[in-house]
Design an enzyme around this catalytic site. Structure first.
Site, PDB file in Angstrom:
ATOM      1  N   CYS A 109       0.936  -1.027   0.070  1.00  0.00           N
ATOM      2  CA  CYS A 109       0.079   0.132   0.101  1.00  0.00           C
ATOM      3  C   CYS A 109       0.875   1.445  -0.018  1.00  0.00           C
ATOM      4  CB  CYS A 109      -0.874  -0.100   1.353  1.00  0.00           C
ATOM      5  SG  CYS A 109      -0.106   0.361   2.750  1.00  0.00           S
ATOM      6  N   PRO A 154       1.921   5.221   7.875  1.00  0.00           N
ATOM      7  CA  PRO A 154       3.308   5.407   8.648  1.00  0.00           C
ATOM      8  C   PRO A 154       3.597   4.247   9.622  1.00  0.00           C
ATOM      9  CG  PRO A 154       1.671   7.079   9.448  1.00  0.00           C
ATOM     10  CD  PRO A 154       0.894   6.508   8.400  1.00  0.00           C
ATOM     11  N   ILE A 155       4.821   4.580   9.737  1.00  0.00           N
ATOM     12  CA  ILE A 155       5.441   3.386  10.717  1.00  0.00           C
ATOM     13  C   ILE A 155       6.271   3.957  11.922  1.00  0.00           C
ATOM     14  CG2 ILE A 155       5.652   1.422   9.100  1.00  0.00           C
ATOM     15  CD1 ILE A 155       8.916   2.047   9.280  1.00  0.00           C
ATOM     16  N   GLN A 163       4.878   4.982  14.856  1.00  0.00           N
ATOM     17  CA  GLN A 163       4.366   4.182  16.246  1.00  0.00           C
ATOM     18  C   GLN A 163       5.294   2.884  16.299  1.00  0.00           C
ATOM     19  OE1 GLN A 163       2.195   5.705  18.317  1.00  0.00           O
ATOM     20  NE2 GLN A 163       2.729   7.013  17.078  1.00  0.00           N
TER      21      GLN A 163
END
Length: 249
Positions: free
Chosen positions: A118, A124-125, A127
Site C-alpha cells: 500500500c 506510516p510506521i 508508532q
C-alpha cells in the site's frame, strides 16, 4: 476496476473450506524465526502475501518446508544477524515489516526494506519506531530501509499515540525478547493481534489459534478493555523449547 456481481434468489448448499486468517498467519510466520528450533504452522492460507513472506524468510537464510498446501515447517537458525532483508518479495507486502520486530528481538539488529502492499505515506510506521526506541533501540530510516540496533532491549511502558495493529504486533515481538516487562497502552485489539499474543502466553486462552505441541511462552495479562498489554520476557523459553507447532484456525 475489478468487481463482483452477485445474483441472489437461489438456495445455498455445499461445503467450503475456511482458510486460516492471513493477517494472523503473517505475524506468526514472522515470529517463527525468533527461535532456532523448528516451528510448524498449520492451516496457513494459500495467498500471495503468505507466499511472499515465506520466500523472504527463505531468501535471508531461513529453512522453509512446505508439508502440504496449508502446512509449513520453518527454522530460523540459518539467518545471520547481519543479513539485510531487501528483495522483490519483501517490498510486495505490508506485513513484511513484522520482520523488523522479530529480528530486532532475536538479534538486537534488523535491516529491513520499507514494506509494500500500500502507499507508505498513508500508513506510516512512526508508532513502530517509537516502540522500538522505547525498548532501547536506535532506529534510522534511509534509502527506503529501516535499520534498528540495540545493545540490549529493556522492558518499558509504551503509550501508542494512535491505535496501530502493525505497531502493536511488532512491539510485542521485540518486547517478549527484552529484559523485564513491557506495558503497551492503547494497544490494538484486532483478532490477529490477540492470536499472536495468545500464542505467546504461558497459559493459552480460548482462541482461534490452537497450540498442538508447545508454544512460545511469556507472561501477558489482558484487562477487559483489551487496550493494555503487559508482556514479560520469553528469552529463556525460546531457547529451551525443542519443538513448536502453531495451528491457524
Amino acid at each position: 476496476m475489478e468487481h463482483y456481481i452477485v445474483k441472489g434468489g437461489n438456495s445455498l448448499s455445499g461445503e467450503v473450506e475456511i482458510a486460516g486468517a492471513k493477517n494472523a498467519a503473517l505475524a506468526i510466520l514472522a515470529a517463527s524465526i525468533m527461535t532456532n528450533e523448528t516451528v510448524t504452522v498449520e492451516n496457513v492460507p494459500d495467498v500471495s502475501d503468505i507466499r511472499a513472506i515465506l520466500k523472504t524468510i527463505e531468501v535471508i537464510g531461513g529453512y522453509v518446508e512446505k508439508v502440504d498446501r496449508h502446512t509449513f515447517r520453518i527454522n530460523g537458525s540459518g539467518i545471520s544477524k547481519d543479513t539485510p532483508v531487501d528483495n522483490e518479495y519483501v517490498r510486495k507486502i505490508r506485513g513484511s515489516y513484522y520482520l523488523i520486530g522479530s529480528l530486532l528481538g532475536k538479534y538486537r539488529k534488523a535491516d529491513v526494506a520499507l514494506p509494500g502492499g500500500c502507499n507508505i505515506g498513508l500508513r506510516p510506521i512512526d508508532q513502530h519506531i517509537k516502540g522500538f526506541r522505547a525498548l532501547g533501540a536506535s532506529v534510522r530510516l534511509a534509502s527506503g530501509r529501516v535499520a534498528a540496533r540495540a545493545d540490549r532491549l529493556v522492558g518499558s511502558h509504551i503509550y501508542m499515540d494512535v491505535v496501530s495493529v502493525g505497531a502493536t504486533i511488532n512491539i510485542i515481538m521485540a518486547a517478549v525478547m527484552a529484559e523485564g516487562s513491557t506495558t503497551i497502552e492503547n494497544a490494538a485489539k484486532e483478532p490477529h493481534v490477540v492470536d499472536l499474543a495468545t500464542r505467546s502466553r504461558r497459559e493459552p486462552l480460548c482462541s482461534p489459534l490452537r497450540p498442538q505441541e508447545g508454544m512460545l511462552r511469556s507472561r501477558m495479562s489482558f484487562p477487559s478493555t483489551w487496550s493494555l498489554l503487559q508482556l514479560s520476557s520469553l528469552r529463556s523459553a525460546v531457547r529451551s523449547r525443542s519443538r513448536m507447532i502453531w495451528c491457524v484456525w
